[in-house]
Write a protein that holds these residues in place. Structure first.
Motif, mmCIF file in Angstrom:
data_model
loop_
_atom_site.group_PDB
_atom_site.id
_atom_site.type_symbol
_atom_site.label_atom_id
_atom_site.label_comp_id
_atom_site.label_asym_id
_atom_site.label_seq_id
_atom_site.Cartn_x
_atom_site.Cartn_y
_atom_site.Cartn_z
ATOM 1 N N TRP A 100 0.827 -1.208 0.000
ATOM 2 C CA TRP A 100 0.000 0.000 0.000
ATOM 3 C C TRP A 100 0.864 1.262 0.000
ATOM 4 O O TRP A 100 0.393 2.339 -0.350
ATOM 5 C CB TRP A 100 -0.906 0.031 1.228
ATOM 6 N N GLY A 101 2.123 1.116 0.442
ATOM 7 C CA GLY A 101 2.976 2.298 0.564
ATOM 8 C C GLY A 101 2.699 3.093 1.822
ATOM 9 O O GLY A 101 3.186 4.209 1.996
ATOM 10 N N GLU A 102 1.941 2.494 2.746
ATOM 11 C CA GLU A 102 1.601 3.122 4.027
ATOM 12 C C GLU A 102 1.133 2.022 4.979
ATOM 13 O O GLU A 102 1.200 0.848 4.650
ATOM 14 C CB GLU A 102 0.498 4.170 3.838
ATOM 15 N N LYS A 103 0.661 2.395 6.162
ATOM 16 C CA LYS A 103 0.180 1.460 7.186
ATOM 17 C C LYS A 103 1.303 0.515 7.621
ATOM 18 O O LYS A 103 1.564 -0.512 6.995
ATOM 19 C CB LYS A 103 -1.034 0.651 6.693
ATOM 20 N N GLU A 104 1.955 0.887 8.726
ATOM 21 C CA GLU A 104 3.117 0.137 9.190
ATOM 22 C C GLU A 104 2.917 -0.417 10.593
ATOM 23 O O GLU A 104 2.064 0.042 11.357
ATOM 24 C CB GLU A 104 4.354 1.056 9.186
ATOM 25 N N TRP A 105 3.714 -1.401 10.917
ATOM 26 C CA TRP A 105 3.807 -1.984 12.255
ATOM 27 C C TRP A 105 4.187 -0.886 13.240
ATOM 28 O O TRP A 105 5.055 -0.049 12.964
ATOM 29 C CB TRP A 105 4.855 -3.083 12.217
ATOM 30 N N ASN A 106 3.538 -0.880 14.429
ATOM 31 C CA ASN A 106 3.823 0.168 15.413
ATOM 32 C C ASN A 106 4.352 -0.391 16.735
ATOM 33 O O ASN A 106 4.358 0.310 17.751
ATOM 34 C CB ASN A 106 2.569 1.023 15.662
ATOM 35 N N GLY A 107 4.801 -1.651 16.711
ATOM 36 C CA GLY A 107 5.321 -2.268 17.931
ATOM 37 C C GLY A 107 6.828 -2.121 18.059
ATOM 38 O O GLY A 107 7.432 -1.174 17.546
ATOM 39 N N LYS A 108 7.467 -3.076 18.753
ATOM 40 C CA LYS A 108 8.916 -3.054 18.960
ATOM 41 C C LYS A 108 9.664 -2.997 17.634
ATOM 42 O O LYS A 108 9.328 -3.698 16.702
ATOM 43 C CB LYS A 108 9.353 -4.295 19.742
ATOM 44 N N TRP A 109 10.656 -2.126 17.572
ATOM 45 C CA TRP A 109 11.531 -1.941 16.423
ATOM 46 C C TRP A 109 10.831 -1.309 15.222
ATOM 47 O O TRP A 109 11.361 -1.337 14.108
ATOM 48 C CB TRP A 109 12.203 -3.267 16.021
ATOM 49 N N SER A 110 9.653 -0.744 15.436
ATOM 50 C CA SER A 110 9.006 0.021 14.365
ATOM 51 C C SER A 110 9.730 1.358 14.199
ATOM 52 O O SER A 110 10.662 1.677 14.950
ATOM 53 C CB SER A 110 7.530 0.249 14.698
ATOM 54 N N ASP A 111 9.290 2.166 13.243
ATOM 55 C CA ASP A 111 10.003 3.416 12.934
ATOM 56 C C ASP A 111 10.146 4.325 14.150
ATOM 57 O O ASP A 111 11.181 4.979 14.341
ATOM 58 C CB ASP A 111 9.264 4.181 11.820
ATOM 59 N N GLU A 112 9.124 4.388 14.983
ATOM 60 C CA GLU A 112 9.128 5.309 16.126
ATOM 61 C C GLU A 112 9.480 4.617 17.438
ATOM 62 O O GLU A 112 9.367 5.210 18.509
ATOM 63 C CB GLU A 112 7.742 5.970 16.260
ATOM 64 N N SER A 113 9.890 3.365 17.371
ATOM 65 C CA SER A 113 10.148 2.595 18.589
ATOM 66 C C SER A 113 11.391 3.097 19.334
ATOM 67 O O SER A 113 12.413 3.432 18.728
ATOM 68 C CB SER A 113 10.322 1.120 18.239
ATOM 69 N N SER A 114 11.293 3.119 20.656
ATOM 70 C CA SER A 114 12.431 3.534 21.486
ATOM 71 C C SER A 114 13.530 2.472 21.521
ATOM 72 O O SER A 114 14.648 2.743 21.981
ATOM 73 C CB SER A 114 11.953 3.802 22.921
ATOM 74 N N TRP A 115 13.232 1.269 21.032
ATOM 75 C CA TRP A 115 14.238 0.210 21.023
ATOM 76 C C TRP A 115 15.436 0.577 20.150
ATOM 77 O O TRP A 115 16.539 0.064 20.359
ATOM 78 C CB TRP A 115 13.619 -1.113 20.551
ATOM 79 N N TRP A 116 15.240 1.463 19.181
ATOM 80 C CA TRP A 116 16.353 1.882 18.334
ATOM 81 C C TRP A 116 17.375 2.721 19.101
ATOM 82 O O TRP A 116 18.517 2.869 18.662
ATOM 83 C CB TRP A 116 15.837 2.657 17.126
ATOM 84 N N ASN A 117 16.964 3.250 20.254
ATOM 85 C CA ASN A 117 17.897 4.034 21.074
ATOM 86 C C ASN A 117 18.914 3.146 21.792
ATOM 87 O O ASN A 117 19.874 3.660 22.379
ATOM 88 C CB ASN A 117 17.122 4.864 22.102
ATOM 89 N N ARG A 118 18.701 1.839 21.787
ATOM 90 C CA ARG A 118 19.592 0.922 22.487
ATOM 91 C C ARG A 118 20.735 0.417 21.608
ATOM 92 O O ARG A 118 21.605 -0.305 22.098
ATOM 93 C CB ARG A 118 18.796 -0.286 22.995
ATOM 94 N N VAL A 119 20.697 0.736 20.314
ATOM 95 C CA VAL A 119 21.713 0.206 19.406
ATOM 96 C C VAL A 119 22.692 1.303 19.015
ATOM 97 O O VAL A 119 22.480 2.485 19.301
ATOM 98 C CB VAL A 119 21.054 -0.397 18.142
ATOM 99 N N SER A 120 23.744 0.915 18.351
ATOM 100 C CA SER A 120 24.763 1.877 17.937
ATOM 101 C C SER A 120 24.188 2.853 16.917
ATOM 102 O O SER A 120 23.160 2.587 16.277
ATOM 103 C CB SER A 120 25.959 1.136 17.334
ATOM 104 N N SER A 121 24.854 3.963 16.745
ATOM 105 C CA SER A 121 24.399 4.962 15.775
ATOM 106 C C SER A 121 24.420 4.401 14.362
ATOM 107 O O SER A 121 23.573 4.756 13.525
ATOM 108 C CB SER A 121 25.280 6.208 15.866
ATOM 109 N N GLU A 122 25.377 3.522 14.093
ATOM 110 C CA GLU A 122 25.437 2.903 12.768
ATOM 111 C C GLU A 122 24.212 2.041 12.513
ATOM 112 O O GLU A 122 23.604 2.087 11.439
ATOM 113 C CB GLU A 122 26.705 2.055 12.649
ATOM 114 N N ASP A 123 23.834 1.245 13.529
ATOM 115 C CA ASP A 123 22.646 0.406 13.389
ATOM 116 C C ASP A 123 21.381 1.255 13.330
ATOM 117 O O ASP A 123 20.456 0.962 12.566
ATOM 118 C CB ASP A 123 22.542 -0.576 14.563
ATOM 119 N N LYS A 124 21.322 2.307 14.126
ATOM 120 C CA LYS A 124 20.139 3.155 14.179
ATOM 121 C C LYS A 124 19.876 3.829 12.835
ATOM 122 O O LYS A 124 18.728 4.101 12.475
ATOM 123 C CB LYS A 124 20.314 4.208 15.273
ATOM 124 N N ALA A 125 20.928 4.067 12.073
ATOM 125 C CA ALA A 125 20.789 4.713 10.764
ATOM 126 C C ALA A 125 20.008 3.845 9.783
ATOM 127 O O ALA A 125 19.479 4.350 8.778
ATOM 128 C CB ALA A 125 22.160 5.041 10.201
#
Length: 706
Positions: A304-329
């Motif tokens: 669809w080009g929209e409508k995404e998962w909103n759980g762990k590791w989704s675009d806005e998930s805080s779990w991305w703050n736990r990984v390195s900057s390289e991984d977060k990119a």
């Protein structure tokens, strides 16, 4: 982060295709012309004439759109077919239409009002495989040397076909009705979709499906489907992760699908952001470290080009703050339909995972061994080669194929050195009308020579449990030690007709051949199924008949009842007020339909045409009144002239059933004589002393289709 994206440069070896080594018709370099349309010739003709191409075989009208039942009638009735330049003008978009803007990407398009997410998800996966992309989507096309004509290629039932289309696209209120490009002046995806709709029969015939079907048509490759919850619940995460990581490195296309809720397919969006009864593309896998442990992630894309998962590791998930900057990119925060999920969540929210690759290497990770494949066209003919399952006494009459295995990797436990793909070919023209039958593959270790029924009664197959499935493409893996084997494809029920494509994938040490009978056998051709030639060999005296046939036949060189009706009404009945109807043409097909497929081949048509020529002469000689119709006495004379023994009461009964205005037309006469002639021939062939002895299955096979 260890990232495995869908790379076009994998580590797998190329497969050796034994069927296409000579570049024959149906090969990647020489695809068969779908509907006999030659793209190059047509384009040059229209350029020379200064006109734009309009495809009469898939016209821009309601027939090509089909019955899109999800659309209100008010929308369907107001669909307007426009060419790309007219679409841009209607949308007030400046500039000219383009085939590609820069290069093909999974972000180029979004799904429209046709329920073909399975097809679009497969396209997104296709964009990663550049070699396949240029095979399916010829890249030399553009809007500069323009004649309103484009072409695309698909692998259809054992051979590549080249599909020609015009560029009229369905729109509603100035917007594309189906798939649309995010860059408004880019049209490769809407045109590709139209070409596939043509193959399916209409746009509506693309509603609902599985990505594995599109994968097969994009590549002709091997696909495997995994039930995710079963794999995950059985603690097979290691196996699943291994399959995914290998597949991303092996020029594979990968998609997944969610389960439907209830009995109806409805794309409802759950609280998690995941859409029910929907297909998604898998675009990468990765392993990241979150500070305490390694986490396995899967990147998923919604067509669809929209409508995404909103759980762990989704675009806005805080779990991305736990990984390195390289991984977060690697996490791109945009509403484009693409998102990351942890493997465990992925298995819980998705029902199936499908992987397709030209080469089976992705299955076990053996990327060194080179495979080869031989593809055979085959047929189950009722009463001859439709023997049914092993429980039927007629099982041995099924087509047989011999495999000679000379080596197996003893260091690898149960080395899967043979993979079999049995693909049934639907007889229906329209995809939504397809009725798949339960098919199966049985493999026996054998002595030399054709295998008769006594052998199958005494011996067990390599797999003790024989499973039949309604799959379009049935895949089986086998671990076969050195020796000779026979492969028997079958439909579960005896006397059930059908056509199939059998692909035998083997390691290079294995030889493959159709199973010939011994020289002592008289009925060798009754059971030997060989690849079908691209077109029939037509004797010179029948070339004019073949030209007539070819003008009305479909891309498979066959006539449906509707096509036969059009042919007969525009040739034999031309200028007459009495025309052949669909029911009569269906009867004609059944009378000469040797393979019981409900369609007419040229050989069958040639038989019909020859009989019609004879019957027309009898009709004209018997019609002494010169009225163009037969009275009862004239019909009785015609039956006698055809050397058909029918008593007066039966002639009168047929006359009473067929007469319209107290006489019988040529159309009615031809249909009647064809049936009578067929019944007389069957009786003569099977009778002894004026009687026929047969069981119910034989009787049904011979007379049900009259």
């Amino acid at each position: 982060m260890t990232l495995s994206s869908m790379s076009e440069t994998g580590t797998c070896t190329d497969i050796i295709n034994l069927r296409y080594q000579d570049g024959s018709v149906g090969s990647p370099s020489k695809p068969q012309k779908f509907n006999y349309q030659d793209f190059g010739q047509l384009k040059q003709t229209y350029l020379r004439k200064g006109r734009l191409f309009v495809d009469s075989t898939f016209p821009p009208d309601y027939k090509s759109l089909g019955n899109l039942s999800d659309l209100p009638r008010s929308v369907r009735s107001r669909v307007e077919w426009l060419r790309p330049s007219d679409i841009l003008k209607a949308q007030n978009v400046k500039g000219e239409p383009s085939f590609f803007v820069e290069s093909a990407s999974r972000f180029d398009f979004a799904q429209g009002k046709v329920g073909n997410c399975w097809f679009l998800a497969a396209i997104a996966s296709l964009t990663f495989q550049k070699d396949l992309m240029v095979q399916v989507v010829p890249t030399e096309q553009d809007f500069e040397d323009y004649a309103g004509i484009f072409h695309f290629r698909f692998w259809r039932f054992g051979k590549w076909v080249d599909v020609v289309i015009d560029d009229y696209l369905p729109t509603f209120q100035r917007e594309l009705l189906s798939v649309s490009a995010k860059t408004r002046n880019e049209f490769w995806v809407p045109l590709l979709e139209k070409a596939y709709a043509k193959v399916c029969g209409s746009y509506s015939d693309m509603n609902a499906g599985l990505p594995s079907e599109a994968f097969k048509d994009f590549s002709g490759g091997v696909h495997m489907t995994y039930k995710l919850k079963e794999v995950h619940d059985r603690n097979h995460d290691e196996v699943l992760w291994g399959q995914l990581t290998r597949a991303t490195k092996c020029k594979s296309m990968i998609c997944s699908g969610t389960a439907q809720k209830g009995d109806t397919i409805v794309n409802t969006v759950a609280d998690s952001g995941i859409v029910d009864a929907h297909a998604y593309s898998i675009t990468a896998v990765a392993e990241v470290h979150d500070g305490s442990s390694n986490v396995r992630l899967v990147r998923v894309m919604n067509p669809w080009g929209e409508k995404e998962w909103n759980g762990k590791w989704s675009d806005e998930s805080s779990w991305w703050n736990r990984v390195s900057s390289e991984d977060k990119a690697k996490c791109v925060k945009r509403d484009d339909g693409e998102f990351w999920m942890e493997l465990e969540d992925f298995c819980q929210h998705f029902q199936i995972l499908t992987i397709c690759c030209e080469n089976p290497n992705f299955i076990d990770g053996d990327v060194i061994t080179q495979w080869k494949v031989m593809i055979y066209d085959g047929e189950w003919v009722a009463g001859r080669t439709a023997g049914g399952s092993l429980s039927n006494s007629t099982f041995s009459t099924n087509p047989q194929f011999r495999i000679t295995v000379t080596e197996i990797d003893t260091e690898e436990k149960e080395d899967k050195n043979v993979l079999l793909s049995l693909m049934q070919i639907p007889s229906q023209r329209y995809r939504n009308d397809e009725r798949l039958r339960p098919i199966g593959i049985t493999v026996f270790e054998t002595p030399a020579g054709r295998i008769e029924n006594s052998f199958f009664r005494r011996n067990s197959p390599m797999k003790r449990i024989q499973l039949y499935g309604y799959e379009r493409d049935l895949i089986e893996q086998h671990s076969l030690k050195p020796g000779e084997y026979v492969v028997v494809p079958s439909i579960m029920k005896a006397y059930a007709p059908g056509k199939f494509v059998l692909s035998v994938y083997t390691k290079t040490e294995t030889s493959i051949e159709p199973h010939h009978e011994g020289e002592d056998d008289d009925d060798d051709e009754d059971h030997l199924i060989l690849p079908t030639p691209p077109k029939p060999v037509v004797p010179a005296e029948k070339s004019s008949v073949y030209d007539i046939f070819k003008s009305y036949a479909d891309q498979n060189g066959e006539l449906s009842a509707w096509q036969l009706r059009k042919l007969l009404n525009e040739t034999i009945a031309k200028g007459s007020s009495d025309l052949f109807d669909w029911s009569a043409c269906r009867t004609m097909i059944s009378v000469v339909d040797a393979d019981r497929m409900g369609r007419m081949t040229f050989k069958e048509f040639s038989t019909l045409w020859s009989k019609f020529e004879d019957f027309k002469k009898i009709f004209n000689r018997s019609n002494v009144s010169k009225t163009g119709t037969l009275t009862y006495d004239e019909l009785k004379s015609a039956v006698q002239a055809a050397d058909i023994e029918l008593d007066d009461n039966m002639v009168w009964l047929q006359y009473s059933l067929l007469q319209g205005d107290s006489s019988i037309s040529l159309v009615d006469f031809l249909t009647l004589m064809l049936r009578m002639d067929n019944m007389a021939k069957k009786f003569k062939d099977k009778s002894s002393d004026g009687f026929i002895t047969m069981d119910w299955n034989e009787f049904a096979a011979d007379f049900m289709f009259i």
